[in-house]
Design an enzyme around this catalytic site. Structure first.
Site, mmCIF file in Angstrom:
data_model
loop_
_atom_site.group_PDB
_atom_site.id
_atom_site.type_symbol
_atom_site.label_atom_id
_atom_site.label_comp_id
_atom_site.label_asym_id
_atom_site.label_seq_id
_atom_site.Cartn_x
_atom_site.Cartn_y
_atom_site.Cartn_z
ATOM 1 N N GLY A 149 0.815 -1.211 0.000
ATOM 2 C CA GLY A 149 0.000 0.000 0.000
ATOM 3 C C GLY A 149 0.849 1.261 0.000
ATOM 4 O O GLY A 149 1.869 1.339 0.690
ATOM 5 N N GLY A 150 0.447 2.249 -0.796
ATOM 6 C CA GLY A 150 1.109 3.542 -0.787
ATOM 7 C C GLY A 150 2.378 3.643 -1.609
ATOM 8 O O GLY A 150 3.149 4.594 -1.447
ATOM 9 N N VAL A 151 2.614 2.693 -2.517
ATOM 10 C CA VAL A 151 3.845 2.728 -3.312
ATOM 11 C C VAL A 151 3.626 3.282 -4.721
ATOM 12 O O VAL A 151 4.577 3.402 -5.489
ATOM 13 C CB VAL A 151 4.495 1.323 -3.398
ATOM 14 C CG1 VAL A 151 4.905 0.835 -2.020
ATOM 15 C CG2 VAL A 151 3.555 0.332 -4.065
ATOM 16 N N ASN A 188 9.150 3.099 -7.541
ATOM 17 C CA ASN A 188 8.698 4.485 -7.532
ATOM 18 C C ASN A 188 9.404 5.304 -6.451
ATOM 19 O O ASN A 188 10.083 4.765 -5.574
ATOM 20 C CB ASN A 188 7.181 4.548 -7.310
ATOM 21 C CG ASN A 188 6.403 4.256 -8.579
ATOM 22 O OD1 ASN A 188 6.851 4.567 -9.679
ATOM 23 N ND2 ASN A 188 5.236 3.647 -8.437
ATOM 24 N N GLU A 216 12.698 0.894 -0.126
ATOM 25 C CA GLU A 216 12.763 0.803 1.334
ATOM 26 C C GLU A 216 12.678 -0.654 1.741
ATOM 27 O O GLU A 216 12.189 -1.494 0.983
ATOM 28 C CB GLU A 216 11.638 1.610 1.982
ATOM 29 C CG GLU A 216 11.755 3.115 1.748
ATOM 30 C CD GLU A 216 10.655 3.902 2.447
ATOM 31 O OE1 GLU A 216 9.851 3.274 3.186
ATOM 32 O OE2 GLU A 216 10.580 5.128 2.267
ATOM 33 N N THR A 252 -1.044 5.121 -9.766
ATOM 34 C CA THR A 252 -0.340 5.955 -10.740
ATOM 35 C C THR A 252 0.281 5.105 -11.834
ATOM 36 O O THR A 252 0.180 5.421 -13.027
ATOM 37 C CB THR A 252 0.752 6.788 -10.036
ATOM 38 O OG1 THR A 252 0.146 7.631 -9.057
ATOM 39 C CG2 THR A 252 1.502 7.641 -11.038
ATOM 40 N N LYS A 259 0.740 2.233 -6.905
ATOM 41 C CA LYS A 259 0.129 1.252 -7.823
ATOM 42 C C LYS A 259 -0.844 1.932 -8.781
ATOM 43 O O LYS A 259 -0.851 1.646 -9.980
ATOM 44 C CB LYS A 259 -0.594 0.165 -7.025
ATOM 45 C CG LYS A 259 0.291 -0.651 -6.106
ATOM 46 C CD LYS A 259 -0.488 -1.757 -5.434
ATOM 47 C CE LYS A 259 -1.587 -1.220 -4.533
ATOM 48 N NZ LYS A 259 -1.048 -0.440 -3.394
ATOM 49 N N ASP A 289 -9.483 -2.348 -5.785
ATOM 50 C CA ASP A 289 -9.164 -1.888 -4.435
ATOM 51 C C ASP A 289 -10.412 -1.233 -3.841
ATOM 52 O O ASP A 289 -10.969 -0.313 -4.433
ATOM 53 C CB ASP A 289 -8.008 -0.884 -4.496
ATOM 54 C CG ASP A 289 -7.496 -0.507 -3.109
ATOM 55 O OD1 ASP A 289 -8.187 -0.802 -2.125
ATOM 56 O OD2 ASP A 289 -6.412 0.089 -3.035
#
Length: 397
Positions: free
Chosen positions: A48-50, A288, A261, A54, A52, A77
């Site tokens: 989540g939040g990477v 990203n 990360e 975009t 996807k 989602d």
């Protein structure tokens, strides 16, 4: 130790590096996806939040430019973002994206929070079906059908796939939910099969109650429960037909999206291994939010982030040297709207150079310097105020 299963630890990573000297690394773009004309299903997923959404939006735009047929982008989602990304409202039906003649988008809930076809209180039973006095039994059977593991997701996802199969799209792109939900979705054929066998095995025990239950669920059939069993069997065949196509690398591929990360690297490794277990092709990774040294000024914080990211990017390259690894930059603004999505999409089909746009470096540098100086002035003023207060207190004493 975390990544021993894929790369065999540091030794395997170093061995892979030495082996890579004998062949050129794969092109760091998604051009291979665009050129594979027979592809029918493209999944875009990750933590989540990477980024996807975009990535899936940009990939869909590129596909609409490459394909002559229509392209469908589906968000599975529950927290949909397609409408926000394109700045256009989408719903559960395919809607043409403004500015594109052959790009359509829809937002559906494939998590199966509700499954009306397998539920219904006894109070709503129609009369004349011979079900009088069987309220508790019917509620029990309805709950039993609804509690089959995976039945909610299978029903919802099956309905989506049924709609898609009836439409003529050259390719379908799935903007999936975070990794855990996506893996649950891909496990449906196996889970559904096991649960269905148990349910069908209880047919003899349920006896004559299956007939009223089938009527309650809207099914007919020749024998007791025939409509219900036929309905469940049709759903199983649909799920397996979808699974068969998803296991064909010529028709389906999965694009993994991540950031440089540790947690994202760990989850990407888990995702890649699970995809291999499900026999779903995956040979593209999009990293990203990358900070390129050329775009970083004199900020110690940003330089520290660059060094951290470079360490994890190197691990990605060591672990996945047989993947196309695409790196996209971290931007100062959100990627929202058609123009920004089109511009960002170029990073997926051409390697990002990391060079500053003309005038961008000076402007950003000056803004950062002004902000830093303002913060320093505010701190000095606060310090002066405290010293003056302490001095006044000491003089009074």
């Amino acid at each position: 130790a975390v990544f021993e299963s894929a790369g065999g630890g540091d030794d395997a990573a170093s061995a892979g590096s030495s082996d890579s000297e004998f062949f050129d690394p794969l092109e760091p773009t998604l051009r291979n996806v665009l050129d594979q004309r027979e592809l029918k299903w493209i999944f875009v997923g990750g933590k989540g939040g990477v980024g996807k959404t975009t990535t899936s939006c940009c990939l869909s735009i590129l596909l609409s430019q490459e394909r002559e047929g229509d392209v469908l982008l589906i968000s599975t989602d529950p927290a949909h973002n397609l409408s926000d990304a394109f700045q256009q409202k989408f719903c559960g039906e395919p809607t043409r994206v403004e500015g594109f003649p052959n790009l359509f988008a829809m937002e559906v809930d494939a998590s199966g929070k509700t499954t009306p076809s397998f539920a219904g209180p006894s109070a709503s039973m129609p009369s004349g079906l011979g079900m009088e006095g069987m309220g508790e039994e019917l509620d029990f059977l309805s709950d039993m059908a609804a509690s089959i593991p995976g039945i909610d997701e299978a029903t919802s996802f099956g309905e989506v796939m049924k709609q898609v199969e009836q439409m003529d799209y050259s390719v379908v792109v799935f903007d999936t939910a975070p990794t855990g939900h996506t893996l649950k979705l891909l496990q449906l054929p196996q889970v559904f099969d096991k649960a269905l066998d148990k349910f069908l095995g209880s047919k003899g025990l349920l006896g004559g109650m299956l007939g009223p239950l089938a009527s309650l669920l809207g099914g007919g059939g020749d024998g007791p429960g025939g409509g219900l069993m036929s309905k469940v069997e049709d759903m199983r065949q649909l799920v397996h037909r979808v699974k068969e196509q998803f296991s064909d690398p010529d028709l389906t591929t999965f694009v993994c999206v991540c950031i440089p990360e540790f947690l994202s690297l760990y989850e990407t490794e888990r995702l890649v291994q699970d995809l291999a277990e499900f026999e779903i092709d995956s040979h593209n990774i999009v990293i990203n939010q990358v900070l390129f040294p050329e775009r970083v000024c004199s900020s110690k914080l940003l330089m520290a982030r660059v060094r951290m990211q470079e360490k994890y990017i190197q691990q990605y390259e060591d672990l996945y040297e047989d993947f196309h690894i695409v790196k996209t930059p971290l931007l100062a603004e959100e990627v929202r709207g058609i123009d920004k999505l089109k511009a960002f999409a170029q990073n997926l089909c051409e390697p990002y150079s990391g060079e500053q746009e003309e005038g961008d470096s000076d402007e950003v540098s000056q803004e950062d310097q002004v902000l830093a100086l303002q913060q320093q002035v505010a701190k000095l003023r606060a310090k002066c105020a405290r010293l003056e207060k302490d001095l006044a207190t000491s003089q009074q004493q």
